[in-house]
Motif scaffolding. Structure first.
Motif, mmCIF file in Angstrom:
data_model
loop_
_atom_site.group_PDB
_atom_site.id
_atom_site.type_symbol
_atom_site.label_atom_id
_atom_site.label_comp_id
_atom_site.label_asym_id
_atom_site.label_seq_id
_atom_site.Cartn_x
_atom_site.Cartn_y
_atom_site.Cartn_z
ATOM 1 N N ARG A 115 -1.260 15.187 -4.375
ATOM 2 C CA ARG A 115 -0.254 14.164 -4.075
ATOM 3 C C ARG A 115 1.059 14.803 -3.643
ATOM 4 N NH1 ARG A 115 -1.050 8.933 -6.449
ATOM 5 N NH2 ARG A 115 1.198 8.764 -6.724
ATOM 6 N N GLU A 116 1.442 15.876 -4.343
ATOM 7 C CA GLU A 116 2.699 16.542 -3.987
ATOM 8 C C GLU A 116 2.615 17.184 -2.606
ATOM 9 O OE1 GLU A 116 5.818 19.815 -5.850
ATOM 10 O OE2 GLU A 116 4.111 19.106 -7.026
ATOM 11 N N VAL A 117 1.447 17.798 -2.299
ATOM 12 C CA VAL A 117 1.275 18.411 -0.970
ATOM 13 C C VAL A 117 1.352 17.350 0.123
ATOM 14 C CG1 VAL A 117 -0.392 19.564 0.525
ATOM 15 C CG2 VAL A 117 -0.047 20.387 -1.808
ATOM 16 N N LEU A 118 0.695 16.201 -0.115
ATOM 17 C CA LEU A 118 0.687 15.136 0.902
ATOM 18 C C LEU A 118 2.083 14.570 1.153
ATOM 19 C CD1 LEU A 118 -2.568 13.177 -0.036
ATOM 20 C CD2 LEU A 118 -2.202 14.698 1.917
ATOM 21 N N GLN A 119 2.938 14.655 0.144
ATOM 22 C CA GLN A 119 4.296 14.141 0.336
ATOM 23 C C GLN A 119 5.046 14.945 1.406
ATOM 24 O OE1 GLN A 119 5.449 11.443 -0.722
ATOM 25 N NE2 GLN A 119 4.259 10.904 -2.541
ATOM 26 N N TYR A 120 4.665 16.200 1.586
ATOM 27 C CA TYR A 120 5.366 17.052 2.548
ATOM 28 C C TYR A 120 4.719 17.030 3.933
ATOM 29 C CZ TYR A 120 7.859 18.908 -1.489
ATOM 30 O OH TYR A 120 8.638 19.033 -2.611
ATOM 31 N N VAL A 121 3.614 16.338 4.106
ATOM 32 C CA VAL A 121 2.971 16.252 5.417
ATOM 33 C C VAL A 121 3.797 15.317 6.305
ATOM 34 C CG1 VAL A 121 0.900 15.528 6.660
ATOM 35 C CG2 VAL A 121 0.694 16.696 4.470
ATOM 36 N N PRO A 122 4.246 15.771 7.492
ATOM 37 C CA PRO A 122 5.103 14.937 8.367
ATOM 38 C C PRO A 122 4.292 13.918 9.158
ATOM 39 C CG PRO A 122 4.750 17.062 9.391
ATOM 40 C CD PRO A 122 4.061 17.125 8.043
ATOM 41 N N MET A 123 3.363 13.272 8.550
ATOM 42 C CA MET A 123 2.499 12.282 9.178
ATOM 43 C C MET A 123 2.266 11.181 8.152
ATOM 44 S SD MET A 123 -1.531 12.680 10.191
ATOM 45 C CE MET A 123 -1.246 13.915 11.428
ATOM 46 N N PRO A 124 2.444 9.905 8.522
ATOM 47 C CA PRO A 124 2.167 8.825 7.575
ATOM 48 C C PRO A 124 0.699 8.845 7.131
ATOM 49 C CG PRO A 124 3.433 8.014 9.459
ATOM 50 C CD PRO A 124 2.978 9.402 9.811
ATOM 51 N N ILE A 125 0.491 8.867 5.843
ATOM 52 C CA ILE A 125 -0.862 8.888 5.271
ATOM 53 C C ILE A 125 -0.948 7.804 4.209
ATOM 54 C CG2 ILE A 125 -2.540 10.206 3.915
ATOM 55 C CD1 ILE A 125 -1.499 12.724 5.234
ATOM 56 N N ILE A 126 -2.025 7.018 4.295
ATOM 57 C CA ILE A 126 -2.265 5.939 3.338
ATOM 58 C C ILE A 126 -3.688 6.101 2.806
ATOM 59 C CG2 ILE A 126 -2.381 3.444 2.980
ATOM 60 C CD1 ILE A 126 -0.546 3.155 5.434
ATOM 61 N N ALA A 127 -3.848 6.079 1.474
ATOM 62 C CA ALA A 127 -5.173 6.179 0.858
ATOM 63 C C ALA A 127 -5.569 4.819 0.304
ATOM 64 C CB ALA A 127 -5.171 7.209 -0.258
ATOM 65 N N VAL A 128 -6.841 4.430 0.537
ATOM 66 C CA VAL A 128 -7.358 3.159 0.033
ATOM 67 C C VAL A 128 -8.649 3.433 -0.731
ATOM 68 C CG1 VAL A 128 -6.336 1.827 1.923
ATOM 69 C CG2 VAL A 128 -8.683 2.682 2.140
ATOM 70 N N ASP A 129 -8.987 2.512 -1.643
ATOM 71 C CA ASP A 129 -10.221 2.669 -2.401
ATOM 72 C C ASP A 129 -11.394 2.052 -1.646
ATOM 73 O OD1 ASP A 129 -10.015 -0.058 -2.698
ATOM 74 O OD2 ASP A 129 -9.500 -0.003 -4.829
ATOM 75 N N ASP A 130 -12.538 1.919 -2.332
ATOM 76 C CA ASP A 130 -13.742 1.399 -1.667
ATOM 77 C C ASP A 130 -13.598 -0.048 -1.209
ATOM 78 O OD1 ASP A 130 -15.116 3.782 -1.951
ATOM 79 O OD2 ASP A 130 -15.833 3.266 -3.960
ATOM 80 N N GLU A 131 -12.619 -0.767 -1.766
ATOM 81 C CA GLU A 131 -12.397 -2.163 -1.375
ATOM 82 C C GLU A 131 -11.164 -2.312 -0.493
ATOM 83 O OE1 GLU A 131 -12.246 -4.321 -5.011
ATOM 84 O OE2 GLU A 131 -14.393 -4.046 -5.440
ATOM 85 N N ASP A 132 -10.728 -1.191 0.136
ATOM 86 C CA ASP A 132 -9.589 -1.157 1.068
ATOM 87 C C ASP A 132 -8.270 -1.542 0.402
ATOM 88 O OD1 ASP A 132 -11.321 -0.344 3.017
ATOM 89 O OD2 ASP A 132 -11.489 -2.298 4.005
ATOM 90 N N MET A 133 -8.164 -1.306 -0.913
ATOM 91 C CA MET A 133 -6.911 -1.561 -1.617
ATOM 92 C C MET A 133 -6.068 -0.284 -1.592
ATOM 93 S SD MET A 133 -6.341 -2.957 -5.493
ATOM 94 C CE MET A 133 -6.880 -1.434 -6.261
ATOM 95 N N VAL A 134 -4.800 -0.422 -1.273
ATOM 96 C CA VAL A 134 -3.921 0.737 -1.154
ATOM 97 C C VAL A 134 -3.668 1.350 -2.529
ATOM 98 C CG1 VAL A 134 -1.631 1.531 -0.448
ATOM 99 C CG2 VAL A 134 -2.821 -0.218 0.897
ATOM 100 N N VAL A 135 -3.912 2.660 -2.628
ATOM 101 C CA VAL A 135 -3.694 3.356 -3.895
ATOM 102 C C VAL A 135 -2.688 4.492 -3.779
ATOM 103 C CG1 VAL A 135 -5.972 2.770 -4.811
ATOM 104 C CG2 VAL A 135 -5.709 4.852 -3.449
ATOM 105 N N PHE A 136 -2.321 4.874 -2.531
ATOM 106 C CA PHE A 136 -1.359 5.964 -2.367
ATOM 107 C C PHE A 136 -0.745 5.893 -0.971
ATOM 108 C CE2 PHE A 136 -0.480 10.211 -0.620
ATOM 109 C CZ PHE A 136 0.508 10.638 -1.502
ATOM 110 N N MET A 137 0.574 6.188 -0.872
ATOM 111 C CA MET A 137 1.260 6.384 0.411
ATOM 112 C C MET A 137 2.187 7.571 0.264
ATOM 113 S SD MET A 137 2.308 2.654 1.954
ATOM 114 C CE MET A 137 3.230 2.172 0.513
ATOM 115 N N ASN A 138 2.223 8.427 1.269
ATOM 116 C CA ASN A 138 3.177 9.533 1.194
ATOM 117 C C ASN A 138 4.547 9.077 1.696
ATOM 118 O OD1 ASN A 138 2.837 9.457 3.945
ATOM 119 N ND2 ASN A 138 2.320 11.629 4.168
ATOM 120 N N SER A 139 5.513 9.957 1.592
ATOM 121 C CA SER A 139 6.897 9.592 1.930
ATOM 122 C C SER A 139 7.048 9.258 3.415
ATOM 123 C CB SER A 139 7.839 10.740 1.547
ATOM 124 O OG SER A 139 7.431 11.957 2.179
#
Length: 539
Positions: free
Chosen positions: A444-468
């Motif tokens: 999670r900390e590494v993804l926060q520094y990625v200069p690209m919008p990233i969104i993680a969803v579960d098996d039912e397409d529910m949002v569980v993570f977004m980076n900065s």
């Protein structure tokens, strides 16, 4: 001192040569289970047949090997030979039980031991269940980070661990509490004089009870007589090892033994029902013969002795239920004999059969419990048969009560052992969860520094993570973890259904054009779901 040192050097040099000269070989001593009577394990014992000096005992060359660290090479040779013998037994259709290998303190200090052991097993297509490790009690005196890590690695890879020679070193309950032992081996010095030595009897019972309360099984070493075996069985010991069941034998003889599948006699098993055994003791042969003829029809196993001393020797070798003894015999009277029998074999039912009524002497013996009944000569055939049947009935009721008690204790022991295993599994699971949580935090900390919008969803397409980066392009008022991705980016939800994994497709995020693609999670890790990545279309 120079002579001792020179001998040490000679042994070291010749032992080093012996490793590759085919003068070392292994013997195996089986272990028998006291519930099933079957072979459930064996211990590998190293032997050195010197071309000049003959058989050199391990007590001579093992200390030399440990002092020179030659023990590491020697230990690897033993492991390889054990693996080769197991493969040979499997090749002829046998299913050998786990083979125990002794591990020295020097080997435990070696950080490469666990990986070498696993490599040697894998090279022969063997698994950890086929090997167990025996560690002597004095090893624990040298406790270090390497030894603690070795124990942890052994258990993680599924090896069974036994604490060998328990009671001969600096015995401490903390050894059993803090180390993950599956078995405790009671040293043969405590077994040698049971059931006659009350101190050894007390120590043995205490070790068995203590180990079982911790969910640890008990193996008794050096069992050489039926009486020792029966005592251990009656007192909840789990396994025996010793000459009574089998001497150490070479690999070919062990193969033949595994084919024969020998078992202990049923009367020696923890909850087995023994044959009815009757011991007749009289110095007059005609009396013994008459009693044998009379009682043969009642289907007893009948043993005879001509003196009290001979009777004690028979009791030492055989499990006896009822004893009938004459009173007036030379050297030892019947009452004296039965007093000795009660002391060493209190579960027997003891009867005096005599033509003499030494009232006070016999009354005292009855009152102190040495004698169950007093019968007179000449006897009435039906009356004596009825009294003997009653004695066996009394003995069998006592045996049944003991069997029920043992059954309850066995069940409790199994529950304790199961709880210990569950606790160990829970401990490992908690460690794994902690590691997963740490890994997730790092990711999670590494993804926060990625200069690209990233969104993680579960098996039912529910949002569980977004980076900065994703939080910068989505209005704060719309950011809500737990919502569907279509709520945040409608075109992303439909695009994940229409476009294959890894393909880019256009989306609009609150007035800004982006290209998006999605990837499945779970191929290289446990989590499942999808990751959606966005690239600014203007770039």
């Amino acid at each position: 001192m120079s002579t001792v040192a020179q001998n040490h050097i000679n042994i070291e040099a010749e032992l080093q040569a012996a490793i590759g000269a085919n003068t070392l070989h292994l013997h195996y001593q089986p272990k028998a289970d006291l519930q099933s009577g079957q072979i459930v394990g064996m211990e590998a014992l190293l032997r050195w047949q010197h071309p000049t000096h003959g058989l050199i005992p391990p007590t001579v060359f093992i200390p030399v090997a440990e002092n020179s660290e030659l023990i590491v090479r020697l230990g690897d040779w033993v492991i390889q030979q054990v693996c080769a013998d197991i493969v040979n037994w499997l090749a002829v259709g046998l299913k050998p039980p786990s083979v125990a290998i002794n591990i020295s303190p020097v080997q435990l200090q070696d950080p490469g031991l666990t990986s070498r052991l696993s490599h040697m097993l894998q090279a022969q297509n063997l698994i950890s269940d086929q090997i167990s490790l025996e560690i002597t009690e004095n090893v624990l005196m040298y406790r270090s980070e390497n030894i603690d890590k070795a124990f942890s690695d052994f258990k993680q890879k599924g090896y069974l661990l036994a604490l060998d020679d328990f009671g001969t070193g600096y015995s401490a309950l903390s050894y059993l509490k803090h180390f993950p032992f599956d078995y405790v081996k009671i040293d043969k010095s405590f077994i040698k004089e049971i059931p006659h030595n009350p101190d050894d009897v007390s120590i043995t019972k205490a070790v068995i009870a203590m180990a079982h309360s911790l969910g640890i099984k008990v193996i008794a070493e050096g069992v050489e007589t039926e009486a020792q075996c029966k005592f251990l069985s009656d007192n909840m010991c789990d396994q025996i090892q010793g000459h009574f069941f089998s001497r150490p034998i070479n690999a070919e003889q062990m193969q033949a033994l595994l084919k024969d599948r020998p078992v202990l006699d049923k009367h020696l098993l923890r909850m087995g029902k023994p044959d009815r055994t009757l011991l007749l003791v009289d110095d007059e042969p005609n009396i013994l013969n008459a009693l044998k003829r009379l009682l043969r029809k009642d289907d007893y196993r009948i043993l005879i002795a001509n003196s009290g001393q001979e009777g004690l020797e028979i009791l030492e070798r055989n499990q006896v239920d009822v004893i009938i003894s004459d009173q007036r015999m030379p050297l030892m009277t019947g009452v004296e004999f039965l007093r000795n029998a009660k002391k060493s074999y209190p579960e027997t039912v003891r009867i005096i059969l005599s033509g003499y009524t030494e009232l006070q002497y016999i009354t005292d013996a009855i009152n102190e419990g040495a004698i169950y009944k007093f019968l007179t000569k000449p006897w009435d055939d039906e009356l004596i048969r009825a009294n003997i049947r009653e004695a066996f009935h009394y003995k069998e009721m006592e045996d049944e009560n003991r069997r029920l008690t043992l059954q309850v204790q066995t069940t409790n022991q199994e529950l304790i052992s199961a709880n210990k295993q569950l606790a160990e599994m829970l401990k490992q699971k908690q460690k794994q969860i902690s590691r997963d949580e740490l890994s997730l935090s790092i990711v999670r900390e590494v993804l926060q520094y990625v200069p690209m919008p990233i969104i993680a969803v579960d098996d039912e397409d529910m949002v569980v993570f977004m980076n900065s980066s994703a939080e910068k392009v989505i209005p704060a008022s719309r950011i809500e973890l737990g919502c569907q991705i279509e709520h945040l980016i409608p075109e992303a939800g439909s695009g994940m259904r229409e476009f294959s994994e890894g393909l880019w497709f256009p989306v609009e995020v609150y007035g800004q054009p982006f290209d998006a693609q999605w990837k499945n999670m779970g191929e290289q890790s446990k989590p499942s779901g999808k990751i959606v990545m966005l690239i600014d279309h203007r770039c």
